[in-house]
Write an enzyme that holds these catalytic residues in place. Sequence first.
Site, short mmCIF file in Angstrom:
data_model
loop_
_atom_site.label_atom_id
_atom_site.label_comp_id
_atom_site.label_asym_id
_atom_site.label_seq_id
_atom_site.Cartn_x
_atom_site.Cartn_y
_atom_site.Cartn_z
N GLY A 218 0.80 -1.21 0.00
CA GLY A 218 0.00 0.00 0.00
C GLY A 218 0.84 1.27 0.00
O GLY A 218 2.07 1.22 0.10
N GLN A 219 0.17 2.40 -0.10
CA GLN A 219 0.87 3.68 -0.16
C GLN A 219 1.76 3.92 1.06
O GLN A 219 2.93 4.31 0.92
CB GLN A 219 -0.12 4.84 -0.28
CG GLN A 219 -0.88 4.91 -1.58
CD GLN A 219 -1.64 6.21 -1.70
OE1 GLN A 219 -1.06 7.27 -1.98
NE2 GLN A 219 -2.95 6.16 -1.48
N ASP B 229 -1.71 -13.35 6.04
CA ASP B 229 -3.08 -12.93 5.74
C ASP B 229 -3.71 -12.47 7.05
O ASP B 229 -4.08 -13.28 7.90
CB ASP B 229 -3.86 -14.10 5.14
CG ASP B 229 -5.28 -13.72 4.75
OD1 ASP B 229 -5.68 -12.57 5.02
OD2 ASP B 229 -5.99 -14.57 4.18
N TYR C 111 -8.72 -1.80 4.55
CA TYR C 111 -9.68 -1.92 3.45
C TYR C 111 -10.10 -0.49 3.16
O TYR C 111 -10.80 0.14 3.96
CB TYR C 111 -10.87 -2.77 3.89
CG TYR C 111 -11.91 -2.99 2.81
CD1 TYR C 111 -12.04 -4.21 2.17
CD2 TYR C 111 -12.77 -1.96 2.45
CE1 TYR C 111 -13.00 -4.41 1.18
CE2 TYR C 111 -13.73 -2.14 1.46
CZ TYR C 111 -13.84 -3.36 0.83
OH TYR C 111 -14.79 -3.53 -0.15
N ASP D 126 -10.14 10.37 8.54
CA ASP D 126 -11.08 11.46 8.76
C ASP D 126 -12.52 11.00 8.61
O ASP D 126 -13.46 11.68 9.04
CB ASP D 126 -10.81 12.62 7.79
CG ASP D 126 -10.87 12.17 6.32
OD1 ASP D 126 -10.30 11.11 6.01
OD2 ASP D 126 -11.47 12.89 5.50
N TYR E 132 -17.15 2.10 5.59
CA TYR E 132 -15.71 2.30 5.73
C TYR E 132 -15.38 3.04 7.02
O TYR E 132 -14.57 2.57 7.84
CB TYR E 132 -15.15 3.06 4.53
CG TYR E 132 -13.73 3.54 4.71
CD1 TYR E 132 -12.67 2.62 4.77
CD2 TYR E 132 -13.44 4.89 4.85
CE1 TYR E 132 -11.36 3.05 4.96
CE2 TYR E 132 -12.14 5.33 5.03
CZ TYR E 132 -11.11 4.41 5.09
OH TYR E 132 -9.82 4.85 5.28
#
Length: 303
Positions: A11-12, A38, A63, A104, A127
């Site tokens: 990921g970033q 995992d 996620y 946020d 989310y």
Amino acid sequence: MIKVLVFGKNGQLARSLAWRCKAFAGLRLQFLDRNDCDVAQSGNITKAVDLYRPDIVINATAYTAVDLAESEPELARRVNCDAVRGMAENAARHSVPFIHVSTDYVFDGEGKVPYRETDPVAPLGVYGATKLAGEEAVRTITNQHLILRTSWVYSPFGKNFVKTMLRLLGDKKHISVVDDQQGCPTSALDLATAILRIVPDIIRRDFDQFGTYHLVSDAEMTWRAFTSEIQAKATKILGEQWLGATCEIKAVTSAEFPTAAKRPSYSVMSTEKFIANFGFDLPEFNHSLIEVLRNLVEGEEYA
């Protein structure tokens, strides 16, 4: 040597940590991707922490498919809450600190001034709700935690708003971008550097500033304004001949650009607590955006 176990590899934030850690000779980072561990299976987390016996654990997984989460709530919860709980439990079992990155989206966006860590939370969708549940699990399990809420993350890696806009600006004569949502675009490279800077402090036995912090850039703007900044700075780097230099950016409302998940209309967050306790802030927004754009251009990932 400080041993840092990072859940997440591709990921970033994880890729930014891997890049930035070269400047921190006293830290040794071990990254685990899904093939290594995992995190949806709690037993795997236990085995990983027992194997590597780190001095600190960092969660760089999440996620993050905000709209898809509305139709995949169980998967979002497994990653954003259940896995986080497992990481926190194992960090606590080994008596080591745990750093967790949140969002946020735990706020409803009804605020008018920058959110503080103590402000009420009220996520609008799956989310945000699962990220909040992850936060609450961490607080319940271990006092040795840092929860870092950030927003609008971009970097030279993976899928993100800056890379998408560079492509669209170069391909289209005009694009429409939402102009009634306000937040703070934040470089994952800056987040990574900040995290690595504070690791030595956090693992000290006398460290007593654990808790929740907001960590975002100093820039408040809408998505359309962010796009204009991307266009202006990319034009300086690529030159006036870049096709994206003349693309028209049209402002639209959220109602004109409907999504499965509702976004907070205002998610600016105050970093005063972080600055007061750690003594530094993230770099200035213009510098950070230019750094990411230059890395993208040099790597030709914008195409």
